[in-house]
Design a protein around this motif. Sequence first.
Motif, PDB file in Angstrom:
ATOM      1  N   ILE A  61       0.825  -1.214   0.000  1.00 50.93           N
ATOM      2  CA  ILE A  61       0.000   0.000   0.000  1.00 50.93           C
ATOM      3  C   ILE A  61       0.854   1.258   0.000  1.00 50.93           C
ATOM      4  O   ILE A  61       1.777   1.401   0.811  1.00 50.93           O
ATOM      5  N   ASP A  62       0.529   2.159  -0.890  1.00 49.40           N
ATOM      6  CA  ASP A  62       1.043   3.523  -0.825  1.00 49.40           C
ATOM      7  C   ASP A  62      -0.176   4.428  -0.680  1.00 49.40           C
ATOM      8  O   ASP A  62      -0.885   4.691  -1.649  1.00 49.40           O
ATOM      9  N   PRO A  63      -0.456   4.898   0.536  1.00 49.85           N
ATOM     10  CA  PRO A  63      -1.693   5.657   0.749  1.00 49.85           C
ATOM     11  C   PRO A  63      -1.745   6.958  -0.038  1.00 49.85           C
ATOM     12  O   PRO A  63      -2.828   7.408  -0.408  1.00 49.85           O
ATOM     13  N   MET A  64      -0.572   7.570  -0.281  1.00 55.39           N
ATOM     14  CA  MET A  64      -0.528   8.722  -1.188  1.00 55.39           C
ATOM     15  C   MET A  64       0.859   8.789  -1.813  1.00 55.39           C
ATOM     16  O   MET A  64       1.807   9.280  -1.202  1.00 55.39           O
ATOM     17  N   ASP A  65       0.980   8.309  -3.018  1.00 51.98           N
ATOM     18  CA  ASP A  65       2.207   8.480  -3.781  1.00 51.98           C
ATOM     19  C   ASP A  65       2.194   9.887  -4.376  1.00 51.98           C
ATOM     20  O   ASP A  65       1.164  10.362  -4.842  1.00 51.98           O
ATOM     21  N   GLY A  66       3.349  10.547  -4.366  1.00 50.50           N
ATOM     22  CA  GLY A  66       3.389  11.919  -4.875  1.00 50.50           C
ATOM     23  C   GLY A  66       2.980  12.939  -3.827  1.00 50.50           C
ATOM     24  O   GLY A  66       2.385  13.967  -4.167  1.00 50.50           O
ATOM     25  N   THR A  67       3.322  12.676  -2.559  1.00 51.46           N
ATOM     26  CA  THR A  67       2.949  13.609  -1.496  1.00 51.46           C
ATOM     27  C   THR A  67       3.528  15.000  -1.733  1.00 51.46           C
ATOM     28  O   THR A  67       2.881  16.011  -1.433  1.00 51.46           O
ATOM     29  N   LEU A  68       4.753  15.066  -2.270  1.00 50.02           N
ATOM     30  CA  LEU A  68       5.357  16.376  -2.517  1.00 50.02           C
ATOM     31  C   LEU A  68       4.498  17.200  -3.463  1.00 50.02           C
ATOM     32  O   LEU A  68       4.263  18.397  -3.226  1.00 50.02           O
ATOM     33  N   ALA A  69       4.011  16.588  -4.540  1.00 45.53           N
ATOM     34  CA  ALA A  69       3.137  17.302  -5.471  1.00 45.53           C
ATOM     35  C   ALA A  69       1.877  17.791  -4.755  1.00 45.53           C
ATOM     36  O   ALA A  69       1.421  18.916  -4.969  1.00 45.53           O
ATOM     37  N   PHE A  70       1.325  16.942  -3.896  1.00 49.30           N
ATOM     38  CA  PHE A  70       0.122  17.313  -3.152  1.00 49.30           C
ATOM     39  C   PHE A  70       0.380  18.531  -2.270  1.00 49.30           C
ATOM     40  O   PHE A  70      -0.422  19.467  -2.245  1.00 49.30           O
ATOM     41  N   THR A  71       1.505  18.536  -1.552  1.00 45.31           N
ATOM     42  CA  THR A  71       1.793  19.653  -0.654  1.00 45.31           C
ATOM     43  C   THR A  71       2.070  20.934  -1.433  1.00 45.31           C
ATOM     44  O   THR A  71       1.876  22.038  -0.903  1.00 45.31           O
ATOM     45  N   GLN A  72       2.522  20.800  -2.672  1.00 46.01           N
ATOM     46  CA  GLN A  72       2.783  21.970  -3.515  1.00 46.01           C
ATOM     47  C   GLN A  72       1.561  22.350  -4.351  1.00 46.01           C
ATOM     48  O   GLN A  72       1.649  23.195  -5.231  1.00 46.01           O
ATOM     49  N   LYS A  73       0.451  21.685  -4.042  1.00 39.42           N
ATOM     50  CA  LYS A  73      -0.830  21.952  -4.702  1.00 39.42           C
ATOM     51  C   LYS A  73      -0.733  21.795  -6.220  1.00 39.42           C
ATOM     52  O   LYS A  73      -1.228  22.619  -6.993  1.00 39.42           O
ATOM     53  N   ARG A  74      -0.087  20.693  -6.613  1.00 40.18           N
ATOM     54  CA  ARG A  74       0.017  20.325  -8.024  1.00 40.18           C
ATOM     55  C   ARG A  74      -0.617  18.959  -8.235  1.00 40.18           C
ATOM     56  O   ARG A  74      -0.748  18.162  -7.298  1.00 40.18           O
ATOM     57  N   SER A  75      -0.938  18.656  -9.465  1.00 45.52           N
ATOM     58  CA  SER A  75      -1.337  17.298  -9.804  1.00 45.52           C
ATOM     59  C   SER A  75      -0.099  16.400  -9.743  1.00 45.52           C
ATOM     60  O   SER A  75       1.036  16.886  -9.781  1.00 45.52           O
ATOM     61  N   GLY A  76      -0.321  15.089  -9.637  1.00 47.69           N
ATOM     62  CA  GLY A  76       0.811  14.166  -9.620  1.00 47.69           C
ATOM     63  C   GLY A  76       0.752  13.137  -8.510  1.00 47.69           C
ATOM     64  O   GLY A  76       1.644  12.312  -8.362  1.00 47.69           O
TER      65      GLY A  76
END
Length: 288
Positions: free
Chosen positions: A95-110
């Motif tokens: 399980i990866d509950p949220m892959d691309g956390t950095l994009a999420f924190t920067q308010k980007r898609s990904g």
Amino acid sequence: MLSKEVLKTLCETAKAAAIEAGAYIQSCFDQSYEQKQKEAGHSKASQVVTEVDFKAQEIILKHLLPTITLYDLGLLTEEAPDDQSRLQKDYFWCIDPMDGTLAFTQKRSGYAVSIALVSKAGDPVIGVVYVPDQKLCYHAIKSSRVFVNEQPFQSTEREADNRLHVYMDKSMQSKAAYQQLTQGLKEWAASHQLEKVMYHQGYGAVRNALAVMQHSHACYFKFPKPQQGGGSIWDFAATRLFFEELGLGVTNAKGEKLHLNDPDTTFMNKLGVIYASQQALLKEIVDV
């Protein structure tokens, strides 16, 4: 050996878990939340974690924990210690509950939610990915088709696009082989009468792989390196199955099967990873 009916049941459970977790993640996109750093790989992307990651994991486990008891499964999830059950049970949830956390924190898609059921031998038999900002749920069971929102996967971009799309991490530009690789890809594109090479950065590993699926000429890769990192098992488990079911290229950096259950580590840095929309393109990257 799990029966086809059991695999279908488990896949439906994983889809429900991914969709609920993804809906929660998207509801937090414009909200404030706590961010932390964790001990992981050497990149910023691997070290950032938020309370949203942990809550998403909690939502997923609410769905999956009963199946672990019922079917005697192991568990490997990014935001919890590796209890080594993946080495003891015939199958484990990855399980990866949220892959691309950095994009999420920067308010980007990904970013995306990724859940896979992997055999002790390191081969995925179920793959589920949910893309929260697009409300897209991908799923596959081994020896079946790949589906998106219950419809067979079919890219509308594959035939019309006459460019080579290269998806990679920002850190790739600092690698010793980067110049050699870009020159090789430029020559490969020219030899296949492609207009140009387009480079894409900023997605998590899961979304990079999904992007490659959309194009006739595309790749995503991570070179081997001595430092811990290079993604972990949960970054590639579900999408490896998608690529295999679609007949696309997915291997380690030597062109060998991408093994997903190393007893010594969850990191993939020693192996490297290559995804490619064509076998000939995959070979070009392996040669570099």
